[in-house]
Design a protein around this motif. Sequence first.
Motif, PDB file in Angstrom:
ATOM      1  N   LEU A   1       0.947  -1.208   0.047  1.00  0.00           N
ATOM      2  CA  LEU A   1       0.544   0.001   0.165  1.00  0.00           C
ATOM      3  C   LEU A   1       0.689   1.369  -0.126  1.00  0.00           C
ATOM      4  O   LEU A   1       0.381   1.905  -0.221  1.00  0.00           O
ATOM      5  CB  LEU A   1      -1.186  -0.240   1.815  1.00  0.00           C
ATOM      6  N   GLY A   2       2.616   1.522   0.371  1.00  0.00           N
ATOM      7  CA  GLY A   2       2.616   1.924   0.460  1.00  0.00           C
ATOM      8  C   GLY A   2       3.059   2.728   1.936  1.00  0.00           C
ATOM      9  O   GLY A   2       2.167   2.198   2.471  1.00  0.00           O
ATOM     10  N   THR A   3       4.377   2.984   2.407  1.00  0.00           N
ATOM     11  CA  THR A   3       4.029   3.793   3.398  1.00  0.00           C
ATOM     12  C   THR A   3       3.786   5.311   3.545  1.00  0.00           C
ATOM     13  O   THR A   3       3.551   6.127   3.393  1.00  0.00           O
ATOM     14  CB  THR A   3       5.588   4.004   3.649  1.00  0.00           C
ATOM     15  N   PRO A   4       3.039   4.911   4.399  1.00  0.00           N
ATOM     16  CA  PRO A   4       1.442   6.223   5.480  1.00  0.00           C
ATOM     17  C   PRO A   4       2.453   7.706   5.505  1.00  0.00           C
ATOM     18  O   PRO A   4       3.501   7.374   6.183  1.00  0.00           O
ATOM     19  CB  PRO A   4       1.228   5.511   6.058  1.00  0.00           C
ATOM     20  N   PRO A   5       2.369   8.764   5.199  1.00  0.00           N
ATOM     21  CA  PRO A   5       3.639   9.661   5.317  1.00  0.00           C
ATOM     22  C   PRO A   5       3.358   9.839   6.889  1.00  0.00           C
ATOM     23  O   PRO A   5       2.149   9.942   7.400  1.00  0.00           O
ATOM     24  CB  PRO A   5       2.446  11.216   4.412  1.00  0.00           C
ATOM     25  N   GLN A   6       4.237  10.580   7.284  1.00  0.00           N
ATOM     26  CA  GLN A   6       3.834  11.126   8.897  1.00  0.00           C
ATOM     27  C   GLN A   6       3.383  13.081   8.684  1.00  0.00           C
ATOM     28  O   GLN A   6       2.422  12.792   9.856  1.00  0.00           O
ATOM     29  CB  GLN A   6       5.364  11.017   9.529  1.00  0.00           C
ATOM     30  N   ARG A   7       4.020  13.256   7.922  1.00  0.00           N
ATOM     31  CA  ARG A   7       3.752  14.652   7.828  1.00  0.00           C
ATOM     32  C   ARG A   7       3.682  15.283   6.244  1.00  0.00           C
ATOM     33  O   ARG A   7       4.234  14.421   5.657  1.00  0.00           O
ATOM     34  CB  ARG A   7       4.174  16.061   8.717  1.00  0.00           C
ATOM     35  N   SER A   8       2.572  15.892   5.694  1.00  0.00           N
ATOM     36  CA  SER A   8       1.881  16.134   4.279  1.00  0.00           C
ATOM     37  C   SER A   8       2.227  17.778   4.067  1.00  0.00           C
ATOM     38  O   SER A   8       1.865  18.367   4.683  1.00  0.00           O
ATOM     39  CB  SER A   8       0.926  14.948   3.794  1.00  0.00           C
TER      40      SER A   8
END
Length: 470
Positions: free
Chosen positions: A286-293
């Motif tokens: 799924l991809g690595t979830p971002p900590q900050r965007s």
Amino acid sequence: RTMSRLSSDHLMILDAPPDAPLSSTSSSPACSSLDSAECSSPLESHQEEDESRFHSSLDTTAVSSLLTSELLERFRSDFLARPSSSLLQNALTRNSLPDLVREHSLWPALDHSMSHRLDQPAWHVPNQRISGRCWLFAALNLVRPIICENLQVKDIRLSANYLYFYDKLERANVFLRQVISCPFLSVRHRHFEELILNAGIDGGHFQYAVNLIHKYGVIPERCMPSTQSARSSGVLKSMIRRQLLTTACRLREILLAAHSPQRSHLVEQCVQHCLATVYRMLCLHLGTPPQRSSFTYERSGLTSSGGGDEEDRKAITTLNDFTGPEFYRKYGKTATLDKYVMLVHDPRPTTPQYRLLELELSENMLGSPPVRCVAVHLSDMIAATLQMLLHKKLVWFAAPFHHQIDRDEGFFHEKLFDTHSIYGTEESLNRAERMQYRLLRANHAMTFTGVDVDLDVDPSEPNTSSAPTS
């Protein structure tokens, strides 16, 4: 709880309860601590008793129970004796059933015009593709108009993939903790079988989405876009399920072994290893979830022509360095998802009406509320849905997604396809009986976005905007 006690401007509708038992109080499997002595379960002994009684009642030697050649010949003769059999056989062997049994007389009355419509023309219809994430898309639909209004945009795509990632991880943790809580239940006990059956699945409830959004917030889809494994989740589900069930077996071996001072440590070590593996699987698929965007968007009513004047520069806005919870608190929290109430129409005599009910084993996150609902009469559900839509509130709902639907045209109708004329059958079961025998159960979640109604007459069925299923 009475209907007046529960009435508010927020409402959630569930047409038919999912395939899970309802109880008027919180219920869980017979549990024990890690250091307790072996316990016996009355439920388990009754289950074994019922199975023994069932097997002893089967008389396989009875001639009347066999499919004899005489009986098969009678079936064949009866089929060939019907004048319509040859015609219907020729038609069905070369055409699909829906094309042959669509009730043509209904079509003049079916259309997509709505007297009250909440969705905007610019809204896209999210597509869950080959996955079971409908409940998540439908819940995000409730948040979307609030975020659009606060950002001053016509539409925004929220990342279902972001919440799907954490739903898988949270539910893996819940599953392992539930396995630990009942080490002495037989693997054949219905509670344990229910745990195994649901390990790694996609399907969920509105409360699952509320729990996830409260903890992880939401982010725009561009910050964590969809992937092939999100759109077609079969392989990912299978791999996670295999890991969870393998770990469940190892955990039970540790828990049922002779007591040792290291047992608690070994259990926790086993759990942490499994969760780390599931996390890695999710990142890979799924991809690595971002900590900050960061997120750049164009506000409604302003366009950027590239000329560089002041108005054009204001049309483009960039949000920098935000987390999912921060984005939701600032732009979407007024959706107040925690104020929604789930109503179900469950006429089975065993289901208490107008009382707060709880679905067994329905937590998707430790420490978060399970799925709770109130069974009401269908007329009350329709009235509540209508009032929500007339007060410009979207309604999350789940319903049986069965053969009475035309996917291409987008119509639901209980008499859309006349299969009884083809097979010579009739609908002899009422709604309660169909639910009891699993012929009717909610298996797809959607969002009511409009209704076509003349306030001087009874309301028609609401219009829906849904994530199509495969």
